[in-house]
Structure formats: structure tokens, C-alpha cells
Design a protein around this motif. Structure first.
Motif, PDB file in Angstrom:
ATOM      1  N   PHE A  62       0.819  -1.214   0.000  1.00 45.00           N
ATOM      2  CA  PHE A  62       0.000   0.000   0.000  1.00 45.00           C
ATOM      3  C   PHE A  62       0.852   1.263   0.000  1.00 45.00           C
ATOM      4  O   PHE A  62       0.635   2.171  -0.806  1.00 45.00           O
ATOM      5  N   PHE A  63       1.807   1.349   0.901  1.00 45.90           N
ATOM      6  CA  PHE A  63       2.634   2.553   1.038  1.00 45.90           C
ATOM      7  C   PHE A  63       3.430   2.819  -0.240  1.00 45.90           C
ATOM      8  O   PHE A  63       3.363   3.914  -0.809  1.00 45.90           O
ATOM      9  N   ASP A  64       4.217   1.831  -0.681  1.00 52.24           N
ATOM     10  CA  ASP A  64       5.040   2.018  -1.881  1.00 52.24           C
ATOM     11  C   ASP A  64       4.184   2.343  -3.105  1.00 52.24           C
ATOM     12  O   ASP A  64       4.524   3.226  -3.889  1.00 52.24           O
ATOM     13  N   ARG A  65       3.093   1.626  -3.277  1.00 50.56           N
ATOM     14  CA  ARG A  65       2.233   1.849  -4.440  1.00 50.56           C
ATOM     15  C   ARG A  65       1.758   3.307  -4.494  1.00 50.56           C
ATOM     16  O   ARG A  65       1.799   3.955  -5.535  1.00 50.56           O
ATOM     17  N   ASN A  66       1.338   3.825  -3.355  1.00 50.56           N
ATOM     18  CA  ASN A  66       0.803   5.184  -3.340  1.00 50.56           C
ATOM     19  C   ASN A  66       1.882   6.259  -3.415  1.00 50.56           C
ATOM     20  O   ASN A  66       1.679   7.281  -4.074  1.00 50.56           O
ATOM     21  N   ILE A  67       3.005   6.038  -2.787  1.00 58.67           N
ATOM     22  CA  ILE A  67       4.111   7.003  -2.888  1.00 58.67           C
ATOM     23  C   ILE A  67       4.638   7.040  -4.323  1.00 58.67           C
ATOM     24  O   ILE A  67       4.852   8.117  -4.894  1.00 58.67           O
ATOM     25  N   ILE A  68       4.853   5.860  -4.910  1.00 58.89           N
ATOM     26  CA  ILE A  68       5.362   5.817  -6.290  1.00 58.89           C
ATOM     27  C   ILE A  68       4.327   6.410  -7.247  1.00 58.89           C
ATOM     28  O   ILE A  68       4.689   7.157  -8.167  1.00 58.89           O
ATOM     29  N   ARG A  69       3.061   6.129  -7.019  1.00 57.68           N
ATOM     30  CA  ARG A  69       2.012   6.716  -7.864  1.00 57.68           C
ATOM     31  C   ARG A  69       2.048   8.243  -7.767  1.00 57.68           C
ATOM     32  O   ARG A  69       1.931   8.942  -8.777  1.00 57.68           O
ATOM     33  N   PHE A  70       2.213   8.762  -6.562  1.00 61.33           N
ATOM     34  CA  PHE A  70       2.293  10.212  -6.379  1.00 61.33           C
ATOM     35  C   PHE A  70       3.501  10.797  -7.104  1.00 61.33           C
ATOM     36  O   PHE A  70       3.394  11.820  -7.787  1.00 61.33           O
ATOM     37  N   ILE A  71       4.639  10.124  -6.972  1.00 63.02           N
ATOM     38  CA  ILE A  71       5.843  10.589  -7.673  1.00 63.02           C
ATOM     39  C   ILE A  71       5.622  10.559  -9.186  1.00 63.02           C
ATOM     40  O   ILE A  71       6.000  11.489  -9.898  1.00 63.02           O
ATOM     41  N   MET A  72       4.997   9.506  -9.680  1.00 62.97           N
ATOM     42  CA  MET A  72       4.707   9.419 -11.119  1.00 62.97           C
ATOM     43  C   MET A  72       3.741  10.513 -11.552  1.00 62.97           C
ATOM     44  O   MET A  72       3.892  11.098 -12.625  1.00 62.97           O
TER      45      MET A  72
END
Length: 179
Positions: free
Chosen positions: A134-144
Motif C-alpha cells: 500500500f505505502f510504496d504503491r501510493n508514494i510511487i504513484r504520487f511521484i509518477m
């Protein structure tokens, strides 16, 4: 025939995949090749190799601390050998950030070390949203989202230019051991 060590640090496995591809090309060129994850490296054997290639991925803007620690600890040895370094990161998907001279992570890494490898490359990595927590998916999505990259969390996105990897591997494989 040269004896090559390819050392890697990876988070999601793309750097390992790139190293394995490089190893195939180096073997086809006649070299003996060992591919080892940095955490599994038997450092007592480093002197046995003619060439050392280090590949490292980026997560949240940094290479893992062990990568820089390895370079700092073995800098003198790396300067005695034919050496290379490549960084794998999603920002390298952009044409203006996919070379050692233009990639901010590569520039930052070498600003923090005195190592000057003989061969450098930057490769775009991949994003595998379905495999992230959950954390990585959302942080990476935000960065993207911030960098105008893909944000569909049900998809996987492969950015690696495998022809560029092959060309780098061929260049490294044919570098003469003259140090």
C-alpha cells in the motif's frame, strides 16, 4: 579471457534482470562472469576479478546505503580494475534524464564519491504497481503523477531500453584490461 564480477543492489528485481542480460553478452564475448547480489558478496574474492561492474537501483531518490559504502570501502581496488557503474531508475524514462551526464541520481552519486568508473550507464527501470504494498504503491504513484508518469495502479510499466543495455554490455565486455 577476462574474469568479470557483476555486483548489484536491487529492490524489485529489475537491476538483477539487467545484470543477467549483461552477463549473457559478456559470456558470449568470451569472458567468465559471476553475478552476485551486493548483500551476498564474498569480498575476499574481489581481487580475483579483472573487471568489476556495479549496478544499483533507486528508490525514493537514493541508491541504497550499502552501494555507496561498497564504493567507499573498495575505491582503491575499483581504481586498479576496469570498472563500471550503472543506475536503474524510473526518471531515466525521460530522454533528457537518461544519460550519466543528465541523470540527477547519477550526478548525486558521483558528487558523494571519488570513484571514476571506466564505463557508465543509466537505464530506465520498471514500475510494477500490483506487486507493491500500500505505502510504496501510493508514494510511487504520487511521484509518477508529479513527473507525468503512469499512475494506473493495476498495471506494470517496463521502461528499460534493452538495446541500450545490450550496447553497454558489449562495450564493457570488450574493454581491455590494461590497468
Amino acid at each position: 579471457m577476462s574474469h568479470i564480477l557483476i555486483v548489484y543492489s536491487t529492490i524489485d528485481g529489475q537491476t538483477r534482470r539487467i545484470c543477467e542480460r549483461i552477463a549473457i553478452i559478456c559470456r558470449e564475448a568470451g569472458s567468465g562472469v559471476d553475478v552476485v547480489e551486493l548483500a551476498q558478496l564474498d569480498e575476499t574474492r574481489l581481487a580475483e576479478y579483472d573487471k568489476i561492474l556495479l549496478g544499483a537501483s533507486i528508490r525514493y531518490g537514493r541508491h541504497r546505503p550499502a552501494v555507496q559504502a561498497f564504493v567507499q570501502r573498495y575505491q582503491a581496488l575499483l581504481h586498479q580494475k576496469v570498472s563500471g557503474f550503472f543506475s536503474v531508475n524510473a526518471v531515466a524514462r525521460k530522454a533528457d534524464k537518461n544519460t550519466p551526464q543528465t541523470n540527477p541520481y547519477m550526478q548525486k552519486f558521483f558528487a558523494e564519491t571519488d570513484w571514476q568508473p571506466d564505463c557508465l550507464a543509466v537505464f530506465a527501470g520498471r514500475i510494477i504497481y500490483p506487486e507493491y504494498g500500500f505505502f510504496d504503491r501510493n508514494i510511487i504513484r504520487f511521484i509518477m503523477w508529479l513527473t507525468k508518469g503512469p499512475t494506473n495502479v493495476t498495471q506494470r510499466f517496463e521502461f528499460t531500453d534493452w538495446q541500450k543495455v545490450d550496447a553497454f554490455a558489449a562495450q564493457f565486455a570488450t574493454m581491455m584490461v590494461e590497468k
